[in-house]
Write an enzyme that holds these catalytic residues in place. Structure first.
Site, mmCIF file in Angstrom:
data_model
loop_
_atom_site.group_PDB
_atom_site.id
_atom_site.type_symbol
_atom_site.label_atom_id
_atom_site.label_comp_id
_atom_site.label_asym_id
_atom_site.label_seq_id
_atom_site.Cartn_x
_atom_site.Cartn_y
_atom_site.Cartn_z
ATOM 1 N N ASP A 198 24.448 123.876 10.955
ATOM 2 C CA ASP A 198 25.069 125.154 10.634
ATOM 3 C C ASP A 198 26.156 125.434 11.669
ATOM 4 O O ASP A 198 26.411 124.602 12.540
ATOM 5 C CB ASP A 198 24.008 126.283 10.594
ATOM 6 N N HIS A 268 29.682 126.803 6.723
ATOM 7 C CA HIS A 268 28.629 126.661 7.749
ATOM 8 C C HIS A 268 28.806 125.372 8.549
ATOM 9 O O HIS A 268 27.838 124.671 8.844
ATOM 10 C CB HIS A 268 27.235 126.724 7.105
ATOM 11 N N GLU A 332 27.899 130.537 0.895
ATOM 12 C CA GLU A 332 28.725 131.354 1.794
ATOM 13 C C GLU A 332 29.920 130.588 2.376
ATOM 14 O O GLU A 332 30.056 130.460 3.587
ATOM 15 C CB GLU A 332 27.851 131.899 2.934
HETATM 16 C C1 ACM Z 1 21.436 131.541 2.309
HETATM 17 O O1 ACM Z 1 20.525 132.356 2.569
HETATM 18 N N1 ACM Z 1 22.638 131.666 2.851
HETATM 19 C C2 ACM Z 1 21.222 130.433 1.412
#
Ligand code: ACM
Ligand code: ZN
Length: 773
Positions: A198, A268, A332
């Site tokens: 991440d 991420h 995201e």
């Molecule tokens: C997530 O909770 N961003 C998959």
């Protein structure tokens, strides 16, 4: 202050309703088995002369037999011999020849001389062994345990029973990951979703890209709390070598757990960009992320090196993880950099990607990236899983969707013929608060998911055909560890909610009963104690039930517990003791008061429950909303606004309601014409959570409910970049008016502002306690 008490006979002592009378209750642990049948004959008595048998040359069952001998050593102190010879005398016999289409099914048969655990595969046998282990651990105080003759048939409802762990935000040692895997095995979970990368850390060694772990696995410091702008000055990091990964995978395999690695792409990725800046659109200036939230910096899709990088990374991971599924993230991913990047824009033109009424060209660019990686992995025999955002811009042809923002994405996926795994944040995000009393909890990301809510989770959404239902392969809970940086806290967030998940994914829905589950859970907690897991004790504490009685203009407070000990409470702010009033009946509230209550027993003084109630002209009065709150934040509907309880920044605990795409409008009936001179209402804003306040605040007063006079009107500003979570009290003070009806209108901001990573999406509007003076 007047507090009236009415008498209600023990109605709210949940968990005690189901009597533990029949002798087979011993076998009712967690998850509840599917079918228990009586059998004639004497009980099997466990003693030191019992041997554990497994079929010759069966390494899987040999391992399981060894586990069983270790379990029995721990629970009963007996050192049983493990043997391949044909059963002679008393024995526990492990086999894997049970005929059942469900390969994880098992038959568990007890007679005076034998416990036969026969799985439809070795995995099934393993679950039968887990059942025996749990029965023994829960009953360990009995020196010579007797197991009544029985015939149990058991099998999981879902083939995919998952639990996730984020080791990127905070690293977790190999030792802890193994302890976590043990925990999954105890709960019949068969899939471990390992979130390895991440923004804040890259945690897996990749030999071709050594900087991923030299640079990407460490950050200089970490944000303290939420958007405080303060950093702790302490370096944090860690990673797993490929040897360690193999060791953990083998450890999980022995426990019939598949590990699905996640490389979260193309967003991420800041830790990777800090290691190899050429993979980003801007190409420089990255550092491993020190704060939480979503970064605009993502992989550059216009750069072919990005694909070389991803393919090489996966090429090194494929030999390490035998799992059929690889998780490739997709959540995201802001499109801001791509909109400005010449390479990404050139790629969009080259691919002929065009904006349409549903999707931008950049969303289609992400879809291109996911599909290309899918193709690469498919060619190597792997299937991909992606977070539900991968539906935007067109789903990769063979992908399985992990539905997290709601259940709807799962529905959309199966309607397009894709498989789905349900992990909705509304029910199975274990990083969310598990108590409404968030102030007494360790800081959490937000949300509210108590054990009852987890237990109530039904993975198959309504409105699916039989074939579509089959595409929902299971469910999973997720634990993101931004605010969870110790092993003890990880266990606290997971337990006992994992017990509820275990039953959701294993036991058929028609056999589930929350009261019965709580009863079994209070015995199951002994297992956590014995195995040294740190678990949350809310079910043994005071749990409130709030009722707004608009008919009588009063609030009703019921106090419940699953503990067998009594609750004591005070109304004068004093700490409850054994000398305080014992709770036996509902508490009726019609004036401001602070209630403090605790379960008090000799060996377990619980945490004190404290709740302050306000009381004003609006409290417990009938209220009508023009638009329904959004389902997820509906709670007690309009009554939430007149319940005497003022919401805190823990916005999902039931103290706030929220509108989505709709304006807020409420009318309160004071039940008689009164003088009104002040009307106020709270609103909560938190841009990171897509929550913005109303754009205006209008108040009207009427004597007849038909003709309203406007007494207040105010324009409000939208939150700005960098604003953290905030409660604002909107207040109208005006010349005293006669009125029986008060109307509040607070229109919603239609769109998230330009500066935000979700610019243009609808906002949430949160409102709480209305005060009228
Ligand atoms: C997530 O909770 N961003 C998959
Ligand atoms: Zn780019």
């Amino acid at each position: 202050m007047k507090i009236y008490i009415i008498y209600i006979v023990c109605l709210f002592k949940i968990g005690l309703a189901v009597a533990q009378t029949d002798k087979y209750n011993l076998y009712k642990t967690i998850p509840l088995v599917q079918d228990i049948k009586e059998k004639q004959g004497q009980s099997f008595v466990l003693s030191s002369d019992v041997k554990i048998y497994y079929p010759k040359n069966d390494e899987n069952l040999k391992q399981t037999a060894v586990f069983l001998s270790e379990y029995i050593k721990l629970s009963n102190g007996l050192q049983l011999i493990v043997s391949v010879s044909a059963p002679k005398g008393k024995g526990i016999v492990l086999q894997n020849s049970y005929k059942n289409e469900n390969k994880e099914a098992y038959n568990f048969s007890v007679t005076e001389n034998q416990i036969l655990i026969n799985g439809a595969s070795s995995a099934g046998t393993f679950y039968g062994v887990q059942l025996l282990r749990k029965v023994l651990l829960e009953n360990e105080t009995k020196s010579q345990i007797k197991l009544p003759a029985v015939e149990i048939t058991d099998y999981p409802r879902f083939a995919y029973r998952g639990m996730h762990l984020d080791v990127a935000r905070h690293f977790a040692s190999v030792e802890f990951v193994k302890k976590y895997i043990d925990l999954l095995a105890l709960h019949n979970i068969n899939t471990f979703h390992w979130h390895l990368t991440d923004d804040q850390g890259w945690r897996v060694e990749i030999k071709k890209y050594p900087k991923l772990t030299q640079i990407g696995a460490f950050r200089n410091e970490t944000q303290v709390g939420k958007q405080t702008g303060v950093y702790d000055g302490k370096p944090h990091g860690g990673f797993y070598t490929q040897e360690q990964i193999k060791e953990v995978v083998a450890y999980a395999q022995n426990r019939f757990i598949t590990i699905i690695p996640e490389i979260d792409l193309p967003g991420h990725m800041v830790a990777a960009l800090a290691s190899y800046p050429e993979l980003g659109c801007v190409g420089k200036g990255y550092e491993v992320y020190k704060k939480w939230g979503v970064s605009d910096d993502v992989l550059c899709i216009g750069n072919e090196q990005t694909f070389t990088f991803l393919e090489r990374v996966f090429s090194e991971l494929i030999p390490l993880f035998p799992s059929k599924y690889f998780h490739i993230g997709g959540d995201e991913c802001p499109k801001k950099r791509w909109e400005k990047c010449p390479k990404c824009q050139a790629k969009i033109i080259e691919l002929g990607l065009k904006k349409d009424s549903h999707h931008s060209a950049e969303e289609k660019l992400q879809s291109y990236c996911m599909s290309r990686i899918e193709k690469f992995l498919n060619a190597k025999g792997k299937q991909v899983i992606g977070w539900d955002e991968i539906l935007e811009g067109g789903i990769a042809p063979n992908a399985t969707i992990m539905s997290w923002r709601s259940a709807q994405a799962g529905v959309d996926a199966v309607k397009q013929g894709h498989k789905a795994i349900m992990t909705p944040s509304s029910h199975v995000y274990f990083d969310y608060y598990q108590s409404t009393d968030a102030a007494s909890e360790p800081l959490a990301i937000g949300g509210f998911t108590n054990i009852e809510r987890v237990y109530s989770f039904e993975p198959i959404p309504n409105g699916l055909t039989e074939n579509e239902k089959k595409l929902i392969i299971g469910a999973q809970a997720n634990i993101w560890r931004e605010y969870i940086n110790t092993e003890a806290q990880t266990e606290y967030m997971v337990l006992p909610r994992l017990a509820a998940l275990s039953e959701v994914v294993w036991t058929n829905a028609d056999k589930k009963n929350y009261g019965d589950f709580l009863n079994r859970l209070s015995d199951f907690l002994k297992i956590y104690d014995k195995l040294n897991y740190n678990y949350a004790k809310h079910i043994l504490e005071v749990s409130p039930e709030y009722i707004v009685d608009t008919e009588n203009g009063q609030l009703i407070l019921n106090l419940k517990t699953s503990s067998k000990s009594p609750i004591y409470y005070t109304l004068d702010g004093a700490e409850p003791t054994i000398k305080s009033k014992k709770y036996t009946e509902s508490i009726i509230i019609n004036a401001a008061v602070t209630v403090k209550a605790a379960v008090i027993s000799q060996n377990y003084p619980s945490k004190v429950f404290t709740k302050k109630f306000e009381f004003n002209k609006a409290t417990a009065k009938p209220i009508v909303l023009k638009n329904e709150p959004v389902e997820r934040y509906r709670f007690n509907g309009g009554k939430t606004l007149v319940d005497g309880r003022t919401g805190t920044t823990a916005f999902s605990t039931g103290d706030w309601i929220a509108l989505y795409k709709d304006d807020f409008e409420a009318t309160i009936d004071l039940k008689s014409v009164q003088q009104v001179t002040e009307v106020s209402m709270n609103t909560f804003t938190s841009p990171n959570d897509w929550i913005f306040g109303p754009k205006q605040f209008h108040v009207f007063v009427s004597t007849d409910g038909i003709n309203f006079t406007q007494v207040h009107s105010e324009d409000l500003k939208i939150a700005e970049k960098g604003d953290g979570p905030k409660i604002t009290n909107l207040k109208a003070i005006f010349a005293s008016q006669e009125g029986r009806y008060v109307k509040i209108k607070a229109p919603i901001f239609e769109k998230i502002p330009e500066w935000h990573y979700s610019a243009g999406q609808p906002t949430f509007l949160f409102v709480d306690e209305i005060t009228i003076k």
